[in-house]
Design a protein around this motif. Sequence first.
Motif, short mmCIF file in Angstrom:
data_model
loop_
_atom_site.label_atom_id
_atom_site.label_comp_id
_atom_site.label_asym_id
_atom_site.label_seq_id
_atom_site.Cartn_x
_atom_site.Cartn_y
_atom_site.Cartn_z
N SER A 79 0.86 -1.19 0.00
CA SER A 79 0.00 0.00 0.00
C SER A 79 0.90 1.24 0.00
CB SER A 79 -0.92 0.03 1.23
OG SER A 79 -0.16 0.31 2.40
N VAL A 80 0.36 2.35 -0.43
CA VAL A 80 1.11 3.60 -0.44
C VAL A 80 1.50 3.98 0.98
CG1 VAL A 80 1.04 6.06 -1.00
CG2 VAL A 80 0.02 4.41 -2.55
N GLU A 81 0.61 3.79 1.93
CA GLU A 81 0.89 4.12 3.32
C GLU A 81 2.06 3.30 3.85
OE1 GLU A 81 -2.19 3.24 2.17
OE2 GLU A 81 -3.01 5.27 2.08
N ALA A 82 2.08 2.01 3.52
CA ALA A 82 3.18 1.15 3.96
C ALA A 82 4.50 1.58 3.32
CB ALA A 82 2.87 -0.31 3.65
N LEU A 83 4.46 1.94 2.04
CA LEU A 83 5.68 2.43 1.36
C LEU A 83 6.20 3.69 2.03
CD1 LEU A 83 5.13 2.05 -2.49
CD2 LEU A 83 6.89 0.96 -1.09
N ARG A 84 5.30 4.62 2.32
CA ARG A 84 5.72 5.88 2.96
C ARG A 84 6.33 5.63 4.33
NH1 ARG A 84 0.38 9.00 1.49
NH2 ARG A 84 0.87 9.55 -0.66
N ALA A 85 5.92 4.57 4.99
CA ALA A 85 6.42 4.26 6.33
C ALA A 85 7.65 3.35 6.32
CB ALA A 85 5.31 3.62 7.16
N ALA A 86 8.03 2.83 5.16
CA ALA A 86 9.16 1.89 5.07
C ALA A 86 10.43 2.53 5.62
CB ALA A 86 9.36 1.44 3.63
N GLU A 87 11.03 1.89 6.59
CA GLU A 87 12.25 2.42 7.20
C GLU A 87 13.35 2.62 6.16
OE1 GLU A 87 15.49 0.97 10.50
OE2 GLU A 87 13.40 0.38 10.77
N GLU A 88 13.44 1.71 5.19
CA GLU A 88 14.48 1.78 4.16
C GLU A 88 14.37 3.02 3.28
OE1 GLU A 88 13.41 -2.64 4.74
OE2 GLU A 88 12.39 -0.71 4.76
N LEU A 89 13.20 3.66 3.24
CA LEU A 89 12.98 4.81 2.37
C LEU A 89 12.98 6.15 3.09
CD1 LEU A 89 10.12 3.41 0.08
CD2 LEU A 89 12.56 3.63 -0.47
N GLN A 90 13.10 6.17 4.40
CA GLN A 90 12.95 7.42 5.15
C GLN A 90 14.00 8.47 4.81
OE1 GLN A 90 10.06 8.10 6.80
NE2 GLN A 90 9.66 6.15 5.77
N THR A 91 15.26 8.09 4.74
CA THR A 91 16.31 9.06 4.39
C THR A 91 16.07 9.61 2.99
OG1 THR A 91 17.89 7.95 5.83
CG2 THR A 91 18.80 9.39 4.11
N TYR A 92 15.76 8.71 2.05
CA TYR A 92 15.47 9.13 0.68
C TYR A 92 14.28 10.09 0.65
CZ TYR A 92 13.27 9.16 -3.81
OH TYR A 92 12.64 9.60 -4.95
N LEU A 93 13.18 9.76 1.32
CA LEU A 93 11.98 10.61 1.28
C LEU A 93 12.24 11.99 1.87
CD1 LEU A 93 9.19 8.00 2.09
CD2 LEU A 93 9.55 9.21 -0.07
N ARG A 94 13.01 12.05 2.97
CA ARG A 94 13.34 13.37 3.53
C ARG A 94 14.11 14.20 2.51
NH1 ARG A 94 13.99 10.33 8.17
NH2 ARG A 94 16.23 10.07 7.86
N TRP A 95 15.02 13.55 1.76
CA TRP A 95 15.81 14.26 0.76
C TRP A 95 14.98 14.68 -0.44
CZ3 TRP A 95 16.99 12.60 -4.27
CH2 TRP A 95 17.90 13.42 -4.96
N ILE A 96 14.22 13.77 -1.03
CA ILE A 96 13.53 14.04 -2.30
C ILE A 96 12.44 15.09 -2.12
CG2 ILE A 96 11.74 12.23 -2.19
CD1 ILE A 96 13.73 13.26 -5.33
N ARG A 97 11.81 15.15 -0.98
CA ARG A 97 10.74 16.13 -0.78
C ARG A 97 11.24 17.57 -0.85
NH1 ARG A 97 8.08 12.26 3.65
NH2 ARG A 97 6.57 11.24 2.28
N LYS A 98 12.55 17.77 -0.72
CA LYS A 98 13.14 19.11 -0.80
C LYS A 98 13.71 19.40 -2.18
CE LYS A 98 14.66 18.55 3.95
NZ LYS A 98 15.85 18.34 4.79
#
Length: 94
Positions: free
Chosen positions: A62-81
């Motif tokens: 699910s999209v919610e599970a992807l957004r919460a994936a520990e492996e993606l957190q650093t990437y998501l913090r970076w890409i959102r900027k």
Amino acid sequence: MPAPAGHRCGLCEREVQSTSRHHLVPREEGGKYGPTVDLCQPCHSSVHRFLSNRALARQYSSVEALRAAEELQTYLRWIRKQRVERISNRRGRR
């Protein structure tokens, strides 16, 4: 210059010029006709770079599970900027 309206990444939620369809359960794991989400190229590449198809099918279908994936957190913090539309993020050999 902002991207044209109408294309929003389902993972990072940025406005982008184009998106591609990501099967929430990979086709190879039985998700050929299952739900999909539109992702920008950097997010789509990164999802497949950091998570195996088996993990995507079993833990992140699910999209919610992807957004919460520990492996993606650093990437998501970076890409959102970022304003980037494309990144060179080749999958590692498995």
